[in-house]
Motif scaffolding. Sequence first.
Motif, PDB file in Angstrom:
ATOM      1  N   ASP A 195      43.470  36.934  -1.363  1.00 49.37           N
ATOM      2  CA  ASP A 195      42.536  37.589  -0.401  1.00 49.37           C
ATOM      3  C   ASP A 195      40.920  36.895  -0.212  1.00 49.37           C
ATOM      4  O   ASP A 195      40.001  37.405  -1.122  1.00 49.37           O
ATOM      5  CB  ASP A 195      42.158  39.144  -0.648  1.00 49.37           C
ATOM      6  CG  ASP A 195      41.407  39.811   0.368  1.00 49.37           C
ATOM      7  OD1 ASP A 195      41.165  39.351   1.416  1.00 49.37           O
ATOM      8  OD2 ASP A 195      41.311  41.007  -0.113  1.00 49.37           O
ATOM      9  N   TRP A 196      40.869  36.117   0.838  1.00 52.81           N
ATOM     10  CA  TRP A 196      39.757  35.390   1.051  1.00 52.81           C
ATOM     11  C   TRP A 196      39.199  36.290   2.325  1.00 52.81           C
ATOM     12  O   TRP A 196      38.267  35.467   3.214  1.00 52.81           O
ATOM     13  CB  TRP A 196      40.013  34.031   1.366  1.00 52.81           C
ATOM     14  CG  TRP A 196      40.206  33.076   0.170  1.00 52.81           C
ATOM     15  CD1 TRP A 196      40.597  33.459  -1.013  1.00 52.81           C
ATOM     16  CD2 TRP A 196      40.131  31.650  -0.082  1.00 52.81           C
ATOM     17  NE1 TRP A 196      40.603  32.609  -2.035  1.00 52.81           N
ATOM     18  CE2 TRP A 196      40.356  31.232  -1.325  1.00 52.81           C
ATOM     19  CE3 TRP A 196      39.978  30.714   0.877  1.00 52.81           C
ATOM     20  CZ2 TRP A 196      40.306  30.260  -1.678  1.00 52.81           C
ATOM     21  CZ3 TRP A 196      39.700  29.365   0.344  1.00 52.81           C
ATOM     22  CH2 TRP A 196      40.033  28.996  -1.113  1.00 52.81           C
ATOM     23  N   SER A 197      39.380  37.369   2.740  1.00 48.45           N
ATOM     24  CA  SER A 197      38.983  37.982   4.027  1.00 48.45           C
ATOM     25  C   SER A 197      37.532  38.103   4.030  1.00 48.45           C
ATOM     26  O   SER A 197      36.825  38.359   5.089  1.00 48.45           O
ATOM     27  CB  SER A 197      39.845  39.289   4.297  1.00 48.45           C
ATOM     28  OG  SER A 197      39.491  40.048   2.967  1.00 48.45           O
ATOM     29  N   GLU A 198      36.834  38.171   2.795  1.00 48.67           N
ATOM     30  CA  GLU A 198      35.376  38.276   2.969  1.00 48.67           C
ATOM     31  C   GLU A 198      34.737  37.213   3.495  1.00 48.67           C
ATOM     32  O   GLU A 198      33.491  37.285   3.961  1.00 48.67           O
ATOM     33  CB  GLU A 198      34.861  38.714   1.481  1.00 48.67           C
ATOM     34  CG  GLU A 198      35.268  39.882   0.834  1.00 48.67           C
ATOM     35  CD  GLU A 198      34.339  40.058  -0.542  1.00 48.67           C
ATOM     36  OE1 GLU A 198      33.368  39.851  -0.706  1.00 48.67           O
ATOM     37  OE2 GLU A 198      35.120  41.128  -1.128  1.00 48.67           O
ATOM     38  N   ALA A 288      35.270  28.371  -3.583  1.00 53.48           N
ATOM     39  CA  ALA A 288      36.497  28.812  -3.827  1.00 53.48           C
ATOM     40  C   ALA A 288      36.711  28.822  -5.227  1.00 53.48           C
ATOM     41  O   ALA A 288      36.334  28.057  -6.029  1.00 53.48           O
ATOM     42  CB  ALA A 288      37.584  27.535  -3.349  1.00 53.48           C
ATOM     43  N   GLY A 289      37.377  30.113  -5.584  1.00 53.41           N
ATOM     44  CA  GLY A 289      37.542  30.451  -7.074  1.00 53.41           C
ATOM     45  C   GLY A 289      36.467  31.472  -7.467  1.00 53.41           C
ATOM     46  O   GLY A 289      36.533  31.703  -8.719  1.00 53.41           O
ATOM     47  N   LEU A 293      36.024  34.341  -2.456  1.00 51.93           N
ATOM     48  CA  LEU A 293      37.182  33.603  -2.397  1.00 51.93           C
ATOM     49  C   LEU A 293      38.010  33.431  -3.830  1.00 51.93           C
ATOM     50  O   LEU A 293      38.223  32.399  -4.777  1.00 51.93           O
ATOM     51  CB  LEU A 293      36.847  32.130  -2.129  1.00 51.93           C
ATOM     52  CG  LEU A 293      35.918  31.930  -0.815  1.00 51.93           C
ATOM     53  CD1 LEU A 293      35.581  30.506  -0.375  1.00 51.93           C
ATOM     54  CD2 LEU A 293      36.663  32.832   0.221  1.00 51.93           C
ATOM     55  N   PRO A 294      38.683  34.528  -4.283  1.00 51.96           N
ATOM     56  CA  PRO A 294      39.442  34.489  -5.535  1.00 51.96           C
ATOM     57  C   PRO A 294      40.642  33.317  -5.716  1.00 51.96           C
ATOM     58  O   PRO A 294      41.300  32.844  -5.023  1.00 51.96           O
ATOM     59  CB  PRO A 294      40.063  35.917  -5.710  1.00 51.96           C
ATOM     60  CG  PRO A 294      40.152  36.199  -4.252  1.00 51.96           C
ATOM     61  CD  PRO A 294      39.028  35.406  -3.453  1.00 51.96           C
ATOM     62  N   MET A 295      40.824  33.034  -6.878  1.00 53.69           N
ATOM     63  CA  MET A 295      41.695  31.942  -7.247  1.00 53.69           C
ATOM     64  C   MET A 295      42.306  32.554  -8.493  1.00 53.69           C
ATOM     65  O   MET A 295      41.563  32.743  -9.488  1.00 53.69           O
ATOM     66  CB  MET A 295      41.142  30.662  -7.542  1.00 53.69           C
ATOM     67  CG  MET A 295      42.112  29.608  -7.698  1.00 53.69           C
ATOM     68  SD  MET A 295      41.297  28.149  -7.779  1.00 53.69           S
ATOM     69  CE  MET A 295      42.530  26.827  -8.283  1.00 53.69           C
ATOM     70  N   THR A 296      43.489  32.852  -8.627  1.00 60.46           N
ATOM     71  CA  THR A 296      44.274  33.194  -9.816  1.00 60.46           C
ATOM     72  C   THR A 296      44.921  32.122 -10.539  1.00 60.46           C
ATOM     73  O   THR A 296      45.338  31.230  -9.910  1.00 60.46           O
ATOM     74  CB  THR A 296      45.521  34.108  -9.072  1.00 60.46           C
ATOM     75  OG1 THR A 296      45.177  35.156  -8.385  1.00 60.46           O
ATOM     76  CG2 THR A 296      46.036  34.883 -10.459  1.00 60.46           C
ATOM     77  N   VAL A 307      46.323  24.106  -4.699  1.00 61.76           N
ATOM     78  CA  VAL A 307      46.225  25.451  -4.428  1.00 61.76           C
ATOM     79  C   VAL A 307      45.014  25.790  -3.851  1.00 61.76           C
ATOM     80  O   VAL A 307      45.527  26.788  -3.246  1.00 61.76           O
ATOM     81  CB  VAL A 307      46.195  26.152  -6.143  1.00 61.76           C
ATOM     82  CG1 VAL A 307      45.806  27.543  -6.040  1.00 61.76           C
ATOM     83  CG2 VAL A 307      47.172  25.553  -6.894  1.00 61.76           C
ATOM     84  N   MET A 308      43.983  25.320  -4.066  1.00 57.14           N
ATOM     85  CA  MET A 308      43.040  25.934  -3.138  1.00 57.14           C
ATOM     86  C   MET A 308      43.243  25.676  -1.605  1.00 57.14           C
ATOM     87  O   MET A 308      42.947  26.486  -0.668  1.00 57.14           O
ATOM     88  CB  MET A 308      41.535  25.107  -3.331  1.00 57.14           C
ATOM     89  CG  MET A 308      40.943  25.815  -4.613  1.00 57.14           C
ATOM     90  SD  MET A 308      39.434  25.123  -5.132  1.00 57.14           S
ATOM     91  CE  MET A 308      39.944  23.342  -6.009  1.00 57.14           C
TER      92      MET A 308
END
Length: 340
Positions: A195-198, A288-289, A293-296, A307-308
């Motif tokens: 979810d990068w909607s922010e 990113a991350g 901009l979360p990164m699992t 991945v990013m």
Amino acid sequence: MPLPAETLMFAEAAAAGAAVARQGEAVEPALAALVDRLRALDPPLAFTCARGSSDHAATYAKFMFETRLGLPTVSQHPSLASVYGDPAKGARGSAFFAISQSGRSPDLIAATRAAHRAGALVTALVNDPAAPLADEADSVMPLTAGPERSVAATKSYIATLALIARLVAAWTADRALTDALAALPDALAVAWQADWSEALAPLAGARSLFVLGRGSTLAIAQEAALKLKETCALHAEAFSIAEVAHGPMTLVEPGFPVLVFPPHDVDRALIRPVLDTLEAAGARLLIAGEGALPMTGDPHPALAPIVMIQSFYRLANAVALARGRNPDQPPLLNKVTLTR
């Protein structure tokens, strides 16, 4: 205007993991044969030749070849042969990699033909192995991305990065990277759901921004900036984090968006002072991350850029629509660009 999940860009980018999974089996015999030839040649120099998104993939190849193979890598201008008549004498004994989604641009075909005649070992990385470019190569490595109808390249770009990583893993007999590539399709599926909607509102309302990477992530910073231009009509400029302080920094003012793709290797510790300076100048950092901009997971450092960019493609699709643009139909652009 379609909904975000109704665009071709959305559907094709979402299919990147499946394309990478297909690639693993499809290229294995050709990859093993190519690596045998490259090891026998032991080239002192590599050339890449590409345009657009494929040239951004070539930036990733340069990083991978130079850091993991110790192989100096030069980006050759495709028009040297088609416009300037350069016979590519310097290519003799080198490894030459022509990278293209369509394999049909006259300049790239001419450059590849010249390198082959000059004595380079030529490899074509191409989505259509029956394209004219393949006829000029000693080895053909299919991307296996499948048909891509949206003007914006997504799954084919990811497939190109994955293929470059496979080549390096096989050439260096790197078991850790090989194992990480086997897990990459699942990592891409997870990244697609991030979810990068922010970041949607800051980018949708922007007039311009910087997109920053360094080392392994410079290639995806270049690609992200291109996608923001072509799908969102948003002026985005890509820079290495190591270079942005050499002039471009003066453009930063309060609220100026800066999208950052941090490397996941030793370079990461070197970027913080630059980010602190940008933040002090009032930049709106989107990293990113981190944060919005979360990164699992913890991907292999060489594959973290792949991945990013997968998460970014979903964001770019949404930003385009929020700005009133159909990402599948950018004005003035065609899927296949034929340049001389």
